[in-house]
Scaffold this active site. Structure first.
Site, PDB file in Angstrom:
ATOM      1  N   CYS A 159      19.668  15.614  15.175  1.00  0.00           N
ATOM      2  CA  CYS A 159      20.374  14.664  16.034  1.00  0.00           C
ATOM      3  C   CYS A 159      19.668  14.522  17.376  1.00  0.00           C
ATOM      4  O   CYS A 159      19.690  13.453  17.983  1.00  0.00           O
ATOM      5  CB  CYS A 159      21.824  15.080  16.228  1.00  0.00           C
ATOM      6  SG  CYS A 159      22.036  16.695  17.027  1.00  0.00           S
ATOM      7  N   HIS A 202      25.798  18.633  19.941  1.00  0.00           N
ATOM      8  CA  HIS A 202      25.409  17.445  19.183  1.00  0.00           C
ATOM      9  C   HIS A 202      24.943  16.366  20.156  1.00  0.00           C
ATOM     10  O   HIS A 202      25.507  16.201  21.240  1.00  0.00           O
ATOM     11  CB  HIS A 202      26.595  16.937  18.364  1.00  0.00           C
ATOM     12  CG  HIS A 202      26.269  15.753  17.502  1.00  0.00           C
ATOM     13  ND1 HIS A 202      25.345  15.795  16.472  1.00  0.00           N
ATOM     14  CD2 HIS A 202      26.753  14.478  17.519  1.00  0.00           C
ATOM     15  CE1 HIS A 202      25.269  14.598  15.903  1.00  0.00           C
ATOM     16  NE2 HIS A 202      26.113  13.791  16.522  1.00  0.00           N
TER      17      HIS A 202
END
Length: 793
Positions: A95, A537
């Site tokens: 990510c 994230h």
């Protein structure tokens, strides 16, 4: 691609199949090309028909200009929404990479280069990351793009360059960006033409293999206090409050021989830094990186206080205080190169490079030294409550204004407003703006004299350091230092930093003698991190250039979001683009000249690369046709085969307008292969073959010699440069032979250093190379001496 929940279906007008068939027999309304690849706009009340990507793609231009999102292919009746964007598949904790790639791909100056200037994306360097990135950009922005792309090839290339990204652990998105951009520059860099090379005052990069010293004057130590001072151009000032920033001129580069006393101090520091580094907390050290412009550029991977040792050495050496001690010593004391240094540029440096001028003033003698640094991103601290109070306080503002620093950043903010914000901060946390972070970065930095006895060797005293931006990049990349890495643990600063979507003004942080015209920036994209320092994230919010709407990119998921959603994000890396209405008006003016279709007696060739700048930059700069011309005004033989991909032909009225507006050039209305360059190439090839064949013959004879009386040693560093030249990996021959790195002076005699990176050649080979390149006196040893030293290693 048409999906049932597309929000733009409501804007479709009524149209029958018969009407579509009738339009399919028509022509593009802009260039009058016929089918089969024609597209019709489906916006209610719009009857536009334009060509597709197989020709000029006027249908896409129409959509961008009018914000009409839906169009239909008149041959296949396939409906396409321009607002439909492509995600990136997560291939194992990637990510951080996906967010960075989406943020970067939504920077029009860079993306349009890879889409429209494909012929310039050439490299013989592995892993050819520029090719992988070009393919990824094409997949993300092609009209037939899928819902998501798998970036496997680019990820493999990054892992080949930097082992840090191997495996499947989470990595830092900003570090990935830095690695990717540095490699793209290295693969795409081209030498600047000679005229610009002579007159340019800004160091343009060289890359890791070339001199990495930052651009600054050679200077002598101050006799009274040990502070730095120029040897030939002393800058005298009053106290800190009276220092005139306009007098801090950027120094000219001159090769000044340091005096004996300064040389002794340099040698002393060079010997000292090995021991001193033992006391440096490397976890709190910023990492120096060779920027695409050649100067020491600092990429901070952590937030934290600078250690005192770096401050002391930086004051003595006139280096930025955030450069590590070891890097300062390596950069400052590297031996001078005799090989003529070339200056380079690439699309990366064109888009992202700016310069900062740093001034260090000694508080004892009031002398000032100036250093010019290059940057591709700025790492900003996030100030806490006490820092905010100092930044906003009237006394601090006054001191900053007197010092020529950043006090004017808060000129419009009243004291009452600050008190209200400060009261709120006790209940909801500190109210921090991006302007606060910039002001903290550019605020004056007081350098305190050391109390450790070791530093009295250098007679260091207190000083103050200022920095301002000298030139502004087209795209300003800002990194907020949210992560602090200590010896045993890592923490994250979760403070919300508010940032403007439009109108970020960096004028308060600009040097007074800067020639920058545009100082306003609009936000293009922002990378956000959710979670803690150990896990989290990454996502990205990006503004689509076609419709000015904001989208959230969460790996392969893409969702339209509101502006308030973006402004509430926990920003980590922000990309701002220069904003000016003049550029937009100028593009419309040129488009109008194209549509006039005046008969033209002459057609002029313009660099496709510069034309891309004109379309996407706020300040494209002078016309630069040197990327398809040689120094003699012709086409270089190695570019003749793909010259059509490098140029665009313009009618005379358009050329006259842009030339009068931007200058530059040269004007070209006839292309021919340069005969002079061809002769030079043939001579160079002959020279390479002659040198290589002679070396092979002499070395073969040396290997067959059983008991050589004399063995000559040669620096492998120089030999590799020569090898790269004769094997056509490097266009420039090496400079004079330099054996300084492999020899040591013992009792007036040069001997080979133990473990030196050297090679052994015969006397005949040495004489052959020395007759061509000159350089150091030979380093020769008898065979017995060489063998003895080898055994002692």
């Amino acid at each position: 691609m048409l999906i049932s929940d597309c929000p733009h279906l409501d804007s479709v007008g009524e149209i029958t199949k018969e009407e579509l068939i009738q339009k399919s027999h028509g022509k593009c309304q802009d260039c009058e090309v016929g089918g089969p690849n024609l597209w019709a706009c489906l916006e209610n009340g719009c009857s536009y028909v334009g060509c597709g990507e197989s020709h000029t793609d006027h249908s896409t231009v129409h959509s961008q200009d009018t914000k009409h999102n839906l169009t239909v292919n008149l041959t296949t009746l396939r409906v396409w929404c321009y607002a439909w964007l492509t995600g990136l598949k997560n291939i194992g904790n990637t990510c951080y990479m996906n967010a960075a790639l989406q943020a970067l791909s939504n920077c029009p100056p860079l993306t349009q280069y890879f889409l429209e200037c494909g012929a310039l994306v050439r490299t013989d360097k592995k892993p050819a990351l520029c090719k992988s990135y070009q393919k990824l950009v094409a997949d993300l922005w092609h009209k037939n793009r899928p819902s998501y792309v798998v970036p496997t090839t680019l990820f493999q290339g990054i892992k080949a360059i930097n082992p840090m990204f191997r495996g499947y652990s989470q990595q830092d998105s900003q570090e990935f960006l830095r690695c990717l951009m540095d490699q793209l520059h290295e693969e795409l860099k081209e030498p600047l033409p000679e005229p610009f090379d002579r007159s340019s005052t800004i160091s343009v990069d060289s890359g890791p293999e070339e001199d990495s010293r930052s651009q600054s004057d050679e200077f002598q130590s101050c006799e009274s206090c040990g502070s730095s001072d120029r040897a030939d151009n002393e800058l005298h000032g009053g106290g800190v409050g009276d220092m005139n920033e306009a007098e801090m001129l950027i120094p000219e580069q001159e090769e000044i021989q340091a005096n004996r006393e300064w040389q002794k101090e340099k040698n002393m520091i060079n010997d000292l830094y090995r021991d001193a580094d033992k006391d440096v907390d490397t976890t709190n050290e910023t990492t120096p990186i060779i920027s695409s412009q050649g100067a020491l550029k600092v990429q901070s991977r952590i937030s934290g206080e600078h250690n005192m040792l770096s401050y002391r050495i930086s004051l003595l050496l006139n280096l930025p205080s955030h450069v590590s001690l070891r890097s300062a010593a390596m950069a400052t004391f590297s031996p001078p190169k005799n090989k003529r240094q070339k200056k380079y540029r690439s699309v990366i440096s064109d888009v992202f490079d700016g310069t900062i001028v740093s001034s260090v003033q000694c508080l004892t003698c009031d002398r000032v030294s100036v250093t010019l640094e290059n940057f591709q991103d700025i790492s900003l601290p996030i100030p806490g409550k006490e820092d905010l109070a100092k930044l906003h306080s009237s006394s601090h503002q006054t001191a900053l204004v007197k010092a020529g620093s950043c006090g004017e950043a808060y000129a419009a903010q009243g004291w009452i407003a600050f008190v209200m914000e400060y009261i709120k901060s006790w209940f909801w946390g500190p109210v921090v703006t991006l302007q606060d972070c910039l002001a903290a970065f550019f605020a004056r930095d007081e350098l305190k004299g050391a109390t450790d006895s070791i530093f009295f060797l250098f007679r260091l005293r207190n000083g103050v350091k200022f920095c301002k931006m000298q030139s502004l990049p087209e795209i300003l990349c800002i990194h907020l230092k949210r992560f602090r890495h200590e010896l045993m643990f890592s923490t994250k600063i979760g403070t919300h930093v508010s940032f403007p979507l439009e109108g970020l003004d960096v004028q308060p942080f600009l040097a007074k003698d800067s020639s920058a015209q545009t100082t306003n920036y609009d936000l293009l994209s922002v990378i956000c991190h959710h979670g803690t320092a150990s896990s989290g994230h990454y996502i990205a919010y990006c503004r689509n250039d076609a419709n000015n709407l904001w989208y959230e990119f969460d790996d392969q998921s893409v969702t339209e979001v509101t502006e308030s959603c973006v402004q509430n994000a926990e920003a980590y890396v922000l990309f701002y683009k220069k904003s000016t209405e003049d550029a937009v008006k100028e593009r419309r003016r040129v488009a109008g000249l194209f549509n006039m279709m005046e008969p033209s007696l002459l057609q002029f060739y313009v660099s496709r690369q510069w034309l891309n700048k004109f379309k996407t930059f706020a300040e494209p700069g002078p016309i630069s046709n040197d990327d398809f011309l040689c120094s003699h005004g012709g086409v270089p033989p190695n570019k003749a085969s793909y010259i059509d991909d490098l140029v665009v032909m313009l009618p005379q009225n358009v050329w006259d307008h842009i030339y009068s507006r931007y200058g530059g050039g040269p004007a070209v209305n006839h292309l021919y292969v340069c005969h002079t360059c061809q002769i030079e190439i043939e001579k160079l090839e002959k020279r390479r073959k002659t040198e290589l064949d002679m070396f092979v013959r002499l070395n073969k004879a040396f290997q067959e010699e059983e008991s050589p009386v004399v063995i000559y040693c040669i620096s492998m560093h120089w030999f590799r440069e020569w090898e790269g030249f004769v094997k056509a990996k490097d266009n420039d021959p090496p400079g004079p032979i330099d054996n300084s790195k492999i020899t040591v002076n013992k009792n007036g005699h040069l001997t080979l250093k133990q473990g030196a990176d050297s090679g052994q050649i015969s006397e005949e080979t040495w004489n052959f190379l020395h007759s061509i390149y000159g350089g150091d006196s030979e380093t020769s040893q008898s065979e017995e001496k060489i063998e003895m030293e080898t055994r002692s290693l």
